[in-house]
Design an enzyme around this catalytic site. Structure first.
Site, short mmCIF file in Angstrom:
data_model
loop_
_atom_site.label_atom_id
_atom_site.label_comp_id
_atom_site.label_asym_id
_atom_site.label_seq_id
_atom_site.Cartn_x
_atom_site.Cartn_y
_atom_site.Cartn_z
N HIS A 38 0.82 -1.21 0.00
CA HIS A 38 0.00 0.00 0.00
C HIS A 38 0.86 1.26 0.00
CE1 HIS A 38 0.42 -0.17 4.53
NE2 HIS A 38 0.52 1.13 4.35
N ASP A 50 0.11 -7.71 1.40
CA ASP A 50 0.44 -6.28 1.41
C ASP A 50 1.95 -6.06 1.43
OD1 ASP A 50 -0.08 -3.54 1.42
OD2 ASP A 50 -0.05 -3.43 3.62
N SER A 66 4.72 3.08 7.79
CA SER A 66 4.39 1.83 7.10
C SER A 66 5.56 1.35 6.24
CB SER A 66 3.17 2.04 6.20
OG SER A 66 2.02 2.22 6.98
#
Length: 553
Positions: free
Chosen positions: A116, A147, A224
């Protein structure tokens, strides 16, 4: 007024003070002499001293990168992230600066991150710990279900890879450190503890995890894709999500999932050699069984070796403990896969193993196979787990090595080969010495999905089927050695002199007929032919000189 006085306390002398005064004096002198022998240093402040967190940061931070680019956020994709919701309030779809973190996992610039983070990212740039900015970034592959995505910084330098820990050695209440780029603040660290293990998490409609690491480490947008590390500076997870309606509830993907997916992505793209024949298993051994000196060491053991494989030909055996491969220390299956990055069929890699307490060095020739006689012109080709189509310029598919020329084909003097009145099948059998039946593209790719595309140097072939050999003549042009064309071989490609103008995907008898009719024309120019085939599930090529066929008309 009454006054209260303390009750007087009297002492009774038990000994004569003057009698013992010389004894105390002597003892005091001895104590002073001893104290004078102890070195005296100035008072040291604890300020400025590196604690365990600082030491862990020093070890792990050089492996963390900042990822930036232009991205469009869609309202439909906004879930619980307040940062994205603020952007969504401005517009249904707005171009913003996307940012995140990544982890260098190989010194050649391979970076693992959250998918992402890079999904839809344009004009991507990566900034390393030392402040260098790189814009030549290659998207290697991704796995939306977990992911995770793999990038490569294309640069003429070596990078510092992260040290991976083990998921089974992560404990609740363990101190941890998150390193990343929250809101673009580069190389930022945040400390916390492991709050829980094996937490189920559904981060979107398409991504969910049965087990994650919960931590109270402050995580923000930009973290992230960055690592969660222990106090040894080892990565134990990848920071991936937060719960924005709470305080300090964050989640990280366990390191074993990250390394497993990274291993798969590398094998599918840049380490396509997997016909080596080794089947591995990870294990932990005590110091007295391993030569590196730690109390216990993560190792990789050879579980089994395929007969007839390059590993078998090199003499590797089940039970061997891999110490090093192609210059890379082996502590995990991922390390071994990394050691095969860039290895081609013409390469030979040095492998160090420990066997029965002794260190042994072996050389594994990737074109070698124990079942193929020495000097044969049949060479095993690399067999990737996946490959891209011909229209994609990045990333080659299956590769085939260079080979030595086979002995010239000769016929009996004066023998004539007239093709007049012959069917295509008869002509192919007369010239090439084989009969074959076609296999359509769907069936071919079902059997051999790793052959979606084949590359030879700068030339590529996209197999659109194949032809399975059903009969072989004793005088076939391809039967120049014992390892020539055999019944059951599936021919899927034919290249003349590595020429882009003379290459065919061999899908039918019509293609073989064209090759047979043009044989002498090519042979007159002293051309070489490469025949691409699959034998027992392994791709090969047969390299032969195109000697003229006498009497052909």
């Amino acid at each position: 007024m009454k006054r209260f006085l303390p009750i007087p306390f009297t002492r009774k002398r038990c000994f004569d003070r003057e009698q013992f005064r010389p004894v105390w004096r002597s003892a005091l002198l001895v104590l002073c002499a001893l104290l004078m022998t102890i070195p005296v240093s100035g008072k040291e402040s604890l300020a400025g001293k590196k604690n365990a967190f600082a030491r862990a940061y020093d070890k792990a931070a050089p492996s963390v990168v900042s990822i930036r680019g232009e991205k469009k956020f869609d309202v439909a994709e906004v879930r619980n992230d307040a940062y994205k919701r603020q952007l969504a309030e401005k517009s249904k779809q707005e171009s913003v600066t996307g940012m995140g973190s990544g982890i260098i996992m190989d010194e050649r610039g391979y970076v693992i991150t959250n998918y992402h983070v890079v999904k839809g990212l344009q004009n991507i740039q990566v900034t390393t710990f030392d402040g260098e900015i790189y814009r030549n970034i290659e998207f290697v592959g991704h796995d939306p279900g977990t992911d995770l995505a793999l990038l490569r910084i294309v640069a003429n330098r070596e990078f510092t890879p992260i040290t991976f820990g083990k998921t089974e050695r992560v404990y609740v209440c363990e101190d941890v450190l998150a390193i990343g780029n929250p809101f673009g603040y580069a190389n930022a660290a945040a400390r916390g503890i492991v709050s829980g293990l094996n937490r189920p998490l559904a981060s979107s409609e398409t991504v969910s995890y049965e087990r994650t690491i919960q931590t109270d480490t402050p995580i923000n947008p930009g973290n992230s894709g960055g690592p969660l590390v222990n106090l040894d500076g080892e990565m134990i997870g990848m920071n991936a999500a937060v719960r924005d309606d709470a305080q300090n509830i964050a989640f990280a993907i366990p390191v074993d999932i990250v390394t497993s997916v990274a291993d798969r992505l590398i094998r599918a793209s840049v380490a396509k050699i997997n016909h080596h024949g080794l089947h591995l298993e990870e294990m932990v051994v005590p110091t007295d069984e391993y030569p590196l000196g730690e109390s216990e060491t993560d190792c990789v053991s050879v579980k089994s070796v395929d007969p007839g494989s390059p590993a078998a030909a090199a003499g590797l055996e089940a039970g061997d403990i891999l110490l090093e491969s192609n210059g890379i220390e082996i502590h995990s299956a991922l390390d071994f896969t990394r050691s095969l990055i860039g290895v081609s069929l013409t390469d030979q890699i040095d492998v160090k193993v420990k066997r029965h307490g002794k260190q042994i060095e072996k050389q594994v020739a990737m074109s070698g196979a124990a079942a193929v006689p020495a000097g044969s012109v049949l060479y095993a080709a690399q067999r990737p787990a996946a490959a891209r189509g011909l229209d994609e310029e990045t990333g080659a598919g299956s590769g085939f090595s260079e080979a030595k020329a086979a002995p010239s084909y000769s016929r009996n003097a004066g023998e004539q080969l007239s093709l007049v009145g012959s069917t295509k099948e008869e002509a192919v059998y007369k010239i090439l010495g084989i009969e074959a039946e076609p296999i359509d593209k769907s069936e071919f790719l079902r059997r051999y999905p790793f052959l979606a595309q084949v590359s030879m140097d700068n030339y590529k072939i996209m197999p659109s089927g194949g032809a399975v050999v059903t009969r072989v003549s004793d005088t076939t042009l391809f039967k120049t050695t014992k390892s020539g064309i055999q019944v059951g071989d599936v021919i899927f490609g034919f290249v003349i002199d590595n020429s882009s103008n003379n290459r065919w995907a061999t899908t039918s008898i019509d293609i073989l007929y064209v090759i047979a009719r043009k044989w002498n024309d090519f042979a007159a120019e002293s051309a070489n032919a490469k025949v691409y085939l699959v034998r027992n599930g392994t791709p090969y090529f047969l390299d032969i000189p195109m000697s003229p066929v006498s009497g052909l008309r």
